[in-house]
Design a protein around this motif. Structure first.
Motif, PDB file in Angstrom:
ATOM      1  N   PRO B  10       0.753  -1.053   0.058  1.00  9.97           N
ATOM      2  CA  PRO B  10      -0.007   0.067  -0.077  1.00  9.97           C
ATOM      3  C   PRO B  10       0.737   1.188  -0.068  1.00  9.97           C
ATOM      4  CG  PRO B  10      -0.544  -1.659   1.888  1.00  9.97           C
ATOM      5  CD  PRO B  10       0.679  -1.902   1.275  1.00  9.97           C
ATOM      6  N   HIS B  11       0.428   2.342  -1.028  1.00  7.02           N
ATOM      7  CA  HIS B  11       1.449   3.404  -1.145  1.00  7.02           C
ATOM      8  C   HIS B  11       1.512   4.150   0.141  1.00  7.02           C
ATOM      9  CE1 HIS B  11       1.336   1.867  -4.940  1.00  7.02           C
ATOM     10  NE2 HIS B  11       0.018   2.206  -5.091  1.00  7.02           N
ATOM     11  N   TRP B  12       0.486   4.141   0.900  1.00  8.86           N
ATOM     12  CA  TRP B  12       0.362   5.161   2.253  1.00  8.86           C
ATOM     13  C   TRP B  12       1.502   4.519   3.229  1.00  8.86           C
ATOM     14  CZ3 TRP B  12      -0.109   2.676   6.721  1.00  8.86           C
ATOM     15  CH2 TRP B  12      -0.931   1.341   6.611  1.00  8.86           C
ATOM     16  N   LYS B  13       2.089   3.520   3.020  1.00  4.15           N
ATOM     17  CA  LYS B  13       3.146   2.844   4.038  1.00  4.15           C
ATOM     18  C   LYS B  13       4.309   3.803   3.942  1.00  4.15           C
ATOM     19  CE  LYS B  13       1.987  -1.725   5.380  1.00  4.15           C
ATOM     20  NZ  LYS B  13       2.432  -3.038   5.679  1.00  4.15           N
ATOM     21  N   ALA B  14       4.668   4.364   2.675  1.00  3.49           N
ATOM     22  CA  ALA B  14       5.838   5.072   2.563  1.00  3.49           C
ATOM     23  C   ALA B  14       5.632   6.436   3.427  1.00  3.49           C
ATOM     24  CB  ALA B  14       5.809   5.695   0.767  1.00  3.49           C
ATOM     25  N   PHE B  15       4.828   6.711   3.756  1.00  2.00           N
ATOM     26  CA  PHE B  15       4.384   7.982   4.654  1.00  2.00           C
ATOM     27  C   PHE B  15       4.437   7.493   6.389  1.00  2.00           C
ATOM     28  CE2 PHE B  15       3.470   9.823   0.622  1.00  2.00           C
ATOM     29  CZ  PHE B  15       4.105  11.078   0.699  1.00  2.00           C
ATOM     30  N   ALA B  16       4.152   6.340   6.354  1.00  2.00           N
ATOM     31  CA  ALA B  16       3.969   5.722   7.683  1.00  2.00           C
ATOM     32  C   ALA B  16       5.362   5.770   8.609  1.00  2.00           C
ATOM     33  CB  ALA B  16       3.144   4.480   7.943  1.00  2.00           C
ATOM     34  N   THR B  32      -0.403   6.701  -6.194  1.00  2.00           N
ATOM     35  CA  THR B  32      -1.684   6.613  -5.568  1.00  2.00           C
ATOM     36  C   THR B  32      -2.606   7.509  -6.628  1.00  2.00           C
ATOM     37  OG1 THR B  32      -0.679   6.767  -3.465  1.00  2.00           O
ATOM     38  CG2 THR B  32      -2.973   7.364  -3.651  1.00  2.00           C
ATOM     39  N   ALA B  33      -2.061   8.552  -7.153  1.00  2.00           N
ATOM     40  CA  ALA B  33      -2.794   9.379  -8.060  1.00  2.00           C
ATOM     41  C   ALA B  33      -3.154   8.639  -9.204  1.00  2.00           C
ATOM     42  CB  ALA B  33      -1.867  10.714  -8.508  1.00  2.00           C
ATOM     43  N   ALA B  34      -2.053   7.999  -9.816  1.00  2.00           N
ATOM     44  CA  ALA B  34      -2.541   7.111 -11.083  1.00  2.00           C
ATOM     45  C   ALA B  34      -3.486   6.016 -11.011  1.00  2.00           C
ATOM     46  CB  ALA B  34      -1.216   6.338 -11.591  1.00  2.00           C
ATOM     47  N   GLU B  35      -3.500   5.636  -9.612  1.00  2.00           N
ATOM     48  CA  GLU B  35      -4.579   4.592  -9.139  1.00  2.00           C
ATOM     49  C   GLU B  35      -5.699   5.269  -9.184  1.00  2.00           C
ATOM     50  OE1 GLU B  35      -2.915   1.800  -5.735  1.00  2.00           O
ATOM     51  OE2 GLU B  35      -4.351   3.087  -5.101  1.00  2.00           O
ATOM     52  N   ILE B  50      -6.403  12.307  -2.889  1.00  2.00           N
ATOM     53  CA  ILE B  50      -4.887  11.897  -3.105  1.00  2.00           C
ATOM     54  C   ILE B  50      -4.460  11.606  -1.531  1.00  2.00           C
ATOM     55  CG2 ILE B  50      -2.677  11.847  -3.968  1.00  2.00           C
ATOM     56  CD1 ILE B  50      -3.994  12.974  -6.456  1.00  2.00           C
ATOM     57  N   ALA B  51      -4.456  12.916  -0.965  1.00  2.00           N
ATOM     58  CA  ALA B  51      -3.936  12.935   0.383  1.00  2.00           C
ATOM     59  C   ALA B  51      -4.740  11.997   1.330  1.00  2.00           C
ATOM     60  CB  ALA B  51      -4.223  14.340   1.038  1.00  2.00           C
ATOM     61  N   GLU B  52      -6.005  11.785   0.984  1.00  2.00           N
ATOM     62  CA  GLU B  52      -7.013  10.745   2.042  1.00  2.00           C
ATOM     63  C   GLU B  52      -6.345   9.594   1.682  1.00  2.00           C
ATOM     64  OE1 GLU B  52     -11.413   9.236   2.291  1.00  2.00           O
ATOM     65  OE2 GLU B  52     -11.229  11.462   1.463  1.00  2.00           O
ATOM     66  N   ARG B  53      -6.362   8.996   0.603  1.00  2.00           N
ATOM     67  CA  ARG B  53      -5.690   7.707   0.461  1.00  2.00           C
ATOM     68  C   ARG B  53      -4.533   7.441   1.056  1.00  2.00           C
ATOM     69  NH1 ARG B  53      -7.263   3.986  -4.736  1.00  2.00           N
ATOM     70  NH2 ARG B  53      -9.389   4.655  -4.015  1.00  2.00           N
ATOM     71  N   LEU B  54      -3.409   8.334   0.894  1.00  2.00           N
ATOM     72  CA  LEU B  54      -2.114   8.263   1.742  1.00  2.00           C
ATOM     73  C   LEU B  54      -2.132   8.408   2.795  1.00  2.00           C
ATOM     74  CD1 LEU B  54      -0.263  10.055  -1.277  1.00  2.00           C
ATOM     75  CD2 LEU B  54       0.163   8.070  -0.732  1.00  2.00           C
ATOM     76  N   ASN B  55      -3.247   8.762   3.376  1.00  2.00           N
ATOM     77  CA  ASN B  55      -3.409   8.935   4.817  1.00  2.00           C
ATOM     78  C   ASN B  55      -2.478  10.370   5.402  1.00  2.00           C
ATOM     79  OD1 ASN B  55      -4.721   8.301   7.439  1.00  2.00           O
ATOM     80  ND2 ASN B  55      -3.370   6.583   7.926  1.00  2.00           N
ATOM     81  N   ILE B  56      -2.228  11.344   4.760  1.00  2.86           N
ATOM     82  CA  ILE B  56      -1.581  12.533   4.980  1.00  2.86           C
ATOM     83  C   ILE B  56      -2.571  13.614   4.898  1.00  2.86           C
ATOM     84  CG2 ILE B  56       0.398  11.498   4.281  1.00  2.86           C
ATOM     85  CD1 ILE B  56       0.364  13.034   1.692  1.00  2.86           C
ATOM     86  N   THR B  57      -1.865  14.611   5.480  1.00  7.87           N
ATOM     87  CA  THR B  57      -2.721  15.862   5.256  1.00  7.87           C
ATOM     88  C   THR B  57      -2.382  16.641   3.872  1.00  7.87           C
ATOM     89  OG1 THR B  57      -0.733  17.473   6.067  1.00  7.87           O
ATOM     90  CG2 THR B  57      -2.280  16.393   7.631  1.00  7.87           C
ATOM     91  N   LYS B  58      -3.103  17.677   3.517  1.00  3.95           N
ATOM     92  CA  LYS B  58      -2.981  18.192   2.382  1.00  3.95           C
ATOM     93  C   LYS B  58      -1.291  18.971   2.307  1.00  3.95           C
ATOM     94  CE  LYS B  58      -5.833  20.605  -1.271  1.00  3.95           C
ATOM     95  NZ  LYS B  58      -7.146  21.101  -1.338  1.00  3.95           N
TER      96      LYS B  58
END
Lengths: 225, 225
Positions: B10-16, B32-35, B50-58
């Motif tokens: 999962p791409h959000w793991k890169a930010f976790a 994530t954007a491409a998806e 995009i931010a939401e799916r990555l679980n990050i803030t804007k």
């Protein structure tokens, strides 16, 4: 293909004479709409644009169609109808599966160079209503099934090398569908040139075969294969 | 192809994790954007999505990209980059023109099954700025020219039958580009199956060849062709 003749006859002429029958006028509306949808996109074409290009009033246009979406669906029906017509003819003809695939590619490629055919593959299906979308998808599935059945026939009769008919059908349909993305009616390539070469290379391949040299070396008579 | 591995991560793991480097995080944004662009369309995807799916803030997203269009262009760059990379490798390799075309189809088909490749052919170029559009078209022209040059090489070295290289390139590119329209990452066909059969049938054709029977009949040694 009567394409060039169609292109030379301005559609508004159907409305310029009182003697023209309603069917001709209805067809002129559809041809004009297809032209505009491809030129400006479906979303950016209004009923006013269609009436204007036909040199008629909006009420005159309303006599034939009430909604832009009806026109869109009719364009799809016309385009898929052209493909289906030739498919039925090919299915009923004699010949190997490979010959049927070649005939399919030839006539499908020709349809992809006329506006109704281009509409089928280039316009966004998302602009159709749910019911119309289902109808269009049913047509497309039918076309795909026919192509697969020709490929299966060819594998059975030995004219086509064993392969996955689904993947083969996707590669052929893709090559032909893509025509609508690059073909320019006013461009240097004619529909005939495109259709002939597509029919040849998609069935026989790009590879150079060596029938002459092998035939010279091989004794006459049926091969063991 | 590392496709399945990518999909499983999962791409959000890169930010976790704090330890991840900025390049990995930037890539996670693009993936994530491409998806999302493929799932919901470019128009319906917002930076918030995009931010939401990555679980990050804007604001965290803004650290990497300021505008959705920048992300779109980067997706195109990544996709065309994947194609170009394999093309350069093929161009520098030994082999006949036909072999190069087969290698081209194989790797291009593989790219068309990964999201960045699918973006290149499926998203609407009309969403790019004029400058970005010119950039993307230049990439696409380069790819087309390379494919044509392989076909011309094959005609010269005798591995490809005489044909119009432009039409041949269109038919091959069309078949492969169309993959992005029907390929389902979760579907029954693997990228490998598709790429292998496309490479075979687009170069060798569907037609069954009879090499065995002819080889048995023909004497050994080079043919006269």
């Amino acid at each position: 293909m009567p394409k060039s003749a169609l292109a030379q006859q301005p559609h508004w002429k159907a409305f310029a004479s009182r003697r023209r029958d309603p069917t001709t006028k209805r067809e002129a509306v559809l041809k004009t709409a297809a032209e505009l949808f491809l030129e400006k996109s479906y979303g950016r074409t209004s009923l006013d644009d269609i009436a204007e290009r036909l040199n008629i009033t909006k009420p005159a246009l309303y006599h034939y169609f009430h909604k832009k979406e009806e026109i869109l669906l009719e364009c799809y029906r016309w385009g898929t109808g052209l493909i289906e017509e030739s498919l039925t003819e090919i299915a009923g003809s004699a010949g190997t599966g490979l010959e049927k695939v070649a005939a399919f590619v030839y006539s499908y490629a020709n349809v992809m160079t006329v506006n109704f055919g281009r509409c089928v593959m280039r316009l966004d299906e998302g602009d159709l209503s749910t019911q119309a979308l289902e109808e269009v998808r049913t047509y497309k599935r039918k076309i795909d099934r026919r192509l697969r059945s020709f490929i299966q026939e060819g594998i059975r009769d030995g004219s086509i090398a064993p392969c996955d008919p689904k993947i083969a059908a996707f590669s052929i349909a893709g090559a032909v569908n893509w025509i609508c993305m690059w073909y320019e009616p006013a461009g240097p390539l004619t529909a005939e040139e495109i259709a002939s070469q597509f029919a040849r290379t998609l069935t026989q391949g790009l590879a150079r075969r060596k029938p002459d040299s092998l035939r010279r070396a091989a004794p006459a008579g049926p091969s063991a294969d």
